[in-house]
Scaffold this motif. Structure first.
Motif, PDB file in Angstrom:
ATOM      1  N   TYR A 120       0.846  -1.178   0.000  1.00  0.00           N
ATOM      2  CA  TYR A 120       0.000   0.000   0.000  1.00  0.00           C
ATOM      3  C   TYR A 120       0.887   1.235   0.000  1.00  0.00           C
ATOM      4  CZ  TYR A 120       1.027  -0.398   4.991  1.00  0.00           C
ATOM      5  OH  TYR A 120       1.664  -0.538   6.176  1.00  0.00           O
ATOM      6  N   GLY A 121       0.334   2.374  -0.272  1.00  0.00           N
ATOM      7  CA  GLY A 121       1.111   3.602  -0.296  1.00  0.00           C
ATOM      8  C   GLY A 121       0.215   4.809  -0.481  1.00  0.00           C
ATOM      9  N   ARG A 122       0.870   5.910  -0.710  1.00  0.00           N
ATOM     10  CA  ARG A 122       0.159   7.157  -0.966  1.00  0.00           C
ATOM     11  C   ARG A 122       0.455   7.568  -2.395  1.00  0.00           C
ATOM     12  NH1 ARG A 122       1.398  13.150   0.533  1.00  0.00           N
ATOM     13  NH2 ARG A 122      -0.667  14.030   0.223  1.00  0.00           N
ATOM     14  N   PRO A 123      -0.526   7.469  -3.266  1.00  0.00           N
ATOM     15  CA  PRO A 123      -0.305   7.858  -4.669  1.00  0.00           C
ATOM     16  C   PRO A 123       0.073   9.336  -4.781  1.00  0.00           C
ATOM     17  CG  PRO A 123      -2.367   6.665  -4.410  1.00  0.00           C
ATOM     18  CD  PRO A 123      -1.862   6.985  -3.034  1.00  0.00           C
ATOM     19  N   ALA A 163       0.045  13.087  -6.010  1.00  0.00           N
ATOM     20  CA  ALA A 163      -1.094  13.970  -6.297  1.00  0.00           C
ATOM     21  C   ALA A 163      -1.123  14.340  -7.769  1.00  0.00           C
ATOM     22  CB  ALA A 163      -0.998  15.232  -5.459  1.00  0.00           C
TER      23      ALA A 163
END
Length: 113
Positions: A108-111, A113
């Motif tokens: 998982y991660g933070r796409p 912006a």
């Protein structure tokens, strides 16, 4: 290996990862060309999913390659050109290295912006 321009785009787990941590020697003789060749060749191997790589000014680096299966990893390890690169790395380019192989169960991660 050269740093890729972006994060690897991997599928949903499970998949496999090879983590290559290394400290370079001062010997540059052909390293950059071989690293470029290996990165290009790896992308054409069955089961290759992506790669991320970084190296610090102190010579310590990590390359993470992603694969669909242990069979794909074994085939890459045994590839004739890759064997030549491995031998040269052991003989001249790396003062120390570690290879770790693992199965990715969750990602998982933070796409961006």
């Amino acid at each position: 290996m050269s740093a890729p321009a972006a994060f690897a785009q991997t599928p949903a787990p499970p998949y496999y990862v090879v983590i290559f941590s290394s400290r370079r020697t001062a010997d540059e003789g052909g390293y950059a060309a071989m690293a470029e060749r290996m990165a290009a060749l790896a992308t054409r191997q069955p089961g290759f999913l992506g790669m991320e790589s970084a190296r610090g000014a102190d010579g310590f680096g990590i390359t993470v390659s992603y694969w669909s299966s242990p069979k794909a990893i074994a085939a890459w390890k045994a590839h004739a050109e890759h064997l030549v690169a491995q031998e040269k790395g052991q003989r001249a380019w790396y003062e120390h290295y570690e290879i770790r192989v693992a199965r990715v169960e969750r990602a998982y991660g933070r796409p961006a912006a």
